[in-house]
Write an enzyme that holds these catalytic residues in place. Structure first.
Site, PDB file in Angstrom:
ATOM      1  N   SER A 147      -2.461  -6.724  -0.209  1.00 14.16           N
ATOM      2  CA  SER A 147      -1.384  -7.248  -1.064  1.00 14.16           C
ATOM      3  C   SER A 147      -0.595  -8.270  -0.264  1.00 14.16           C
ATOM      4  O   SER A 147      -0.666  -8.296   0.971  1.00 14.16           O
ATOM      5  CB  SER A 147      -0.461  -6.095  -1.484  1.00 14.16           C
ATOM      6  OG  SER A 147       0.756  -6.561  -2.024  1.00 14.16           O
ATOM      7  N   TYR A 160       4.686   1.485   0.037  1.00 16.43           N
ATOM      8  CA  TYR A 160       3.575   0.651  -0.457  1.00 16.43           C
ATOM      9  C   TYR A 160       3.214  -0.406   0.585  1.00 16.43           C
ATOM     10  O   TYR A 160       2.035  -0.610   0.903  1.00 16.43           O
ATOM     11  CB  TYR A 160       3.995  -0.013  -1.771  1.00 16.43           C
ATOM     12  CG  TYR A 160       2.954  -0.947  -2.344  1.00 16.43           C
ATOM     13  CD1 TYR A 160       1.856  -0.457  -3.038  1.00 16.43           C
ATOM     14  CD2 TYR A 160       3.068  -2.334  -2.192  1.00 16.43           C
ATOM     15  CE1 TYR A 160       0.893  -1.310  -3.568  1.00 16.43           C
ATOM     16  CE2 TYR A 160       2.112  -3.188  -2.705  1.00 16.43           C
ATOM     17  CZ  TYR A 160       1.038  -2.675  -3.399  1.00 16.43           C
ATOM     18  OH  TYR A 160       0.081  -3.533  -3.910  1.00 16.43           O
TER      19      TYR A 160
END
Length: 269
Positions: A147, A160
């Site tokens: 990401s 995350y």
């Protein structure tokens, strides 16, 4: 032969279908259950069966496997089943992932552990069980999904971000370990993608500063502030397909150990 996890919808579905269009048979795996630590609905087994049917409509063979990427026995069984059915795995895309939100001091242990288990441990387990088959054949393509928050970070996503930073560390180490066997290991780092994981109220609220009542418009505007290309908020769910096909093909034979941002310039801004 390709193996894609988290393939019942969103990016995973797009990856599986794109690989099938390019001539690959594709095994798809996803979780047929809900996870209590996330605030959006996860896919059901019927969603995965539909993807397998779509692949077969492209005149390619497919196999739908319900499984949990955090469970070693599930991944071991899945890989054994694929090898038994198809004989080998050429491409693996450990795509399964989740997101949730909270300040670092507010997160409970279960939420933190679940994030690391799915996003990082799940990627490791998938690669762990596929790698020996690729080593034996001295060829393979591993394309992990990190990401922009595996490179950068933001408020409310410390767990995350930690999991996605971990994916990049895993990619670099695997590239070193597997390079001598002619196995390429790389990663894709997307910005916000229009999938159920990002297109939900919890995410909208986070993009509105953590306040209730956020909207998709709030989310789009937050990403538009950082992205260099004009009028782009969320990217479509097939935005990373081109990068995947490059990294899964012989065109990338000299590329290994790198993250490719698909971020509309987010990381450059």
């Amino acid at each position: 032969m390709a193996f894609v996890t988290g393939a019942a919808r969103g990016q995973g579905r797009q990856f599986a279908l794109a690989l099938a269009r390019e001539g690959a048979d594709v095994a798809v795996l996803d979780l047929d259950a809900q996870i209590k630590t996330v605030d959006y609905e996860l896919p059901e087994g019927s969603d995965l069966d539909k993807v397998a049917a779509e692949i077969e409509q492209l005149d390619r063979r497919s196999l739908a496997i319900a499984g949990n990427v955090t469970k070693e026995e599930d991944i071991s069984r899945a890989v054994d089943t694929i090898i038994e059915r198809f004989g080998h795995i050429d491409i693996v895309v450990p795509n399964a992932g989740i997101v949730s939100y909270g300040q670092v001091w507010e997160l409970d242990e279960k939420t933190f552990d679940q994030m690391i288990d799915v996003n990082l441990k799940g990627t490791w387990l998938t690669c762990k069980y596929v790698a020996p088959h690729m080593i034996e054949r001295k060829k393979g393509k591993i394309v992990c999904i990190s990401s922009i928050y595996g490179v950068h970070s933001a408020p409310l996503v410390s767990h995350y971000s930690a999991s996605k930073h971990g994916v990049l560390g895993l990619v670099r180490s695997m590239a070193i370990e597997l390079g001598e066997y002619n196995i390429n290991v790389n990663a894709i780092c997307p910005t916000a993608i229009d999938t159920p994981m990002m297109n939900n109220q919890a995410t909208f609220d986070r993009m509105a500063g953590g306040k209730a009542g956020g909207t998709r418009d709030h989310a789009n505007k937050e990403f538009e502030k950082r992205q260099l290309l004009p009028d782009i908020g969320y990217l479509p769910d097939d935005a990373c397909v081109g990068s995947l096909l490059f990294l899964a093909s012989e065109d990338s034979k000299y590329v290994t150990g790198i993250p490719i941002p698909v971020d509309a310039g987010f990381l450059t801004s």
